[in-house]
Design a protein around this motif. Structure first.
Motif, short mmCIF file in Angstrom:
data_model
loop_
_atom_site.label_atom_id
_atom_site.label_comp_id
_atom_site.label_asym_id
_atom_site.label_seq_id
_atom_site.Cartn_x
_atom_site.Cartn_y
_atom_site.Cartn_z
N ALA A 35 0.81 -1.22 0.00
CA ALA A 35 0.00 0.00 0.00
C ALA A 35 0.85 1.27 0.00
O ALA A 35 0.43 2.29 -0.56
CB ALA A 35 -0.95 0.00 1.19
N ARG A 38 -0.86 4.58 0.82
CA ARG A 38 -1.98 5.03 0.00
C ARG A 38 -3.32 4.61 0.59
O ARG A 38 -3.41 3.68 1.38
CB ARG A 38 -1.86 4.44 -1.41
CG ARG A 38 -0.67 4.95 -2.18
CD ARG A 38 -0.59 4.29 -3.52
NE ARG A 38 -0.52 2.83 -3.29
CZ ARG A 38 0.04 1.98 -4.09
NH1 ARG A 38 0.55 2.38 -5.23
NH2 ARG A 38 0.08 0.70 -3.82
N ASN A 39 -4.35 5.30 0.15
CA ASN A 39 -5.73 4.95 0.49
C ASN A 39 -6.26 3.99 -0.56
O ASN A 39 -5.83 4.03 -1.72
CB ASN A 39 -6.61 6.20 0.51
CG ASN A 39 -6.17 7.18 1.57
OD1 ASN A 39 -5.64 6.80 2.60
ND2 ASN A 39 -6.39 8.46 1.32
N GLY A 40 -7.21 3.16 -0.19
CA GLY A 40 -7.80 2.24 -1.14
C GLY A 40 -8.70 1.24 -0.46
O GLY A 40 -9.24 1.49 0.62
N PRO A 106 -11.77 -0.95 4.22
CA PRO A 106 -11.09 0.31 3.92
C PRO A 106 -9.62 0.28 4.32
O PRO A 106 -9.24 -0.29 5.35
CB PRO A 106 -11.87 1.33 4.77
CG PRO A 106 -12.42 0.54 5.91
CD PRO A 106 -12.70 -0.84 5.36
N VAL A 107 -8.82 0.94 3.49
CA VAL A 107 -7.40 1.14 3.77
C VAL A 107 -7.16 2.65 3.74
O VAL A 107 -7.46 3.30 2.74
CB VAL A 107 -6.52 0.43 2.72
CG1 VAL A 107 -5.03 0.71 2.97
CG2 VAL A 107 -6.80 -1.07 2.71
N VAL A 108 -6.68 3.20 4.84
CA VAL A 108 -6.42 4.63 4.95
C VAL A 108 -4.96 4.83 5.33
O VAL A 108 -4.48 4.22 6.30
CB VAL A 108 -7.36 5.29 5.98
CG1 VAL A 108 -7.07 6.77 6.11
CG2 VAL A 108 -8.82 5.05 5.61
N ASP A 109 -4.28 5.63 4.53
CA ASP A 109 -2.85 5.88 4.77
C ASP A 109 -2.06 4.58 4.84
O ASP A 109 -1.14 4.43 5.64
CB ASP A 109 -2.64 6.72 6.03
CG ASP A 109 -3.28 8.10 5.93
OD1 ASP A 109 -3.34 8.65 4.80
OD2 ASP A 109 -3.72 8.62 6.97
N ARG A 113 -8.30 -0.26 8.23
CA ARG A 113 -9.07 0.51 9.21
C ARG A 113 -10.27 -0.28 9.69
O ARG A 113 -11.36 -0.19 9.14
CB ARG A 113 -9.52 1.85 8.62
CG ARG A 113 -8.42 2.82 8.42
CD ARG A 113 -7.78 3.18 9.78
NE ARG A 113 -6.51 3.82 9.59
CZ ARG A 113 -6.28 5.11 9.75
NH1 ARG A 113 -7.24 5.90 10.13
NH2 ARG A 113 -5.07 5.59 9.56
N SER A 140 -5.92 0.72 -5.19
CA SER A 140 -5.82 2.13 -4.78
C SER A 140 -6.02 3.03 -5.98
O SER A 140 -5.96 2.60 -7.10
CB SER A 140 -4.47 2.43 -4.14
OG SER A 140 -3.44 2.36 -5.09
#
Length: 140
Positions: A35, A38-40, A106-109, A113, A140
């Motif tokens: 990742a 990144r967000n994705g 969700p993937v944040v930074d 999450r 992402s």
């Protein structure tokens, strides 16, 4: 900037009993590698007819409660029309309709999450197969 897609398969030893396997650490490790902050979205998928994925609290008894509830709903008896795997095994083939074989998270930074008490788990009802595959895909 164009989006990226990365995928990998993880193999788990599941043994010969109905089990739940916590995948949270494997998901986090995968995201650390791919990742890059990144967000994705992380998609988790298991390509098995008798397995599913759940987001649930583990370690406080909920995992055992889920397995007990599934045994109540899908008893290992002769009522099932699906005889694949032998008598009493048809309920396992209904499992993915109740516990789906996929989850999108969700993937944040670059980090998964989940809520503070949530874990991603593989729910496996197959007692004949000692291994399960889970595909992790990051978009992402």
């Amino acid at each position: 900037m164009a989006g990226t897609f990365t995928t990998r398969t993880v193999t788990l030893a599941t043994g010969a009993t109905e089990t739940m396997h916590d995948l949270t650490n494997a998901c986090s490790a995968f995201l650390r590698e791919v990742a890059h902050g990144r967000n994705g979205l992380l998609n988790v998928f298991t390509p098995h007819a008798t397995s599913g994925l759940a987001v649930i609290e583990t370690g406080a008894g909920s995992d055992d409660d889920l397995l007990a509830a599934l045994r109540d709903i899908l008893p290992a008896d002769g009522r099932w029309q699906d005889r694949h795997g032998g008598p009493g095994r048809g309920g396992g083939h209904v499992l993915p309709a109740l516990v789906p074989p996929h989850a999108t998270l969700p993937v944040v930074d670059g980090e998964l999450r989940l809520g503070p008490s949530q874990s991603v788990v593989l729910v496996n009802s197959d007692r004949d197969s000692s291994e399960r595959a889970v595909r992790l895909s990051f978009l992402s």
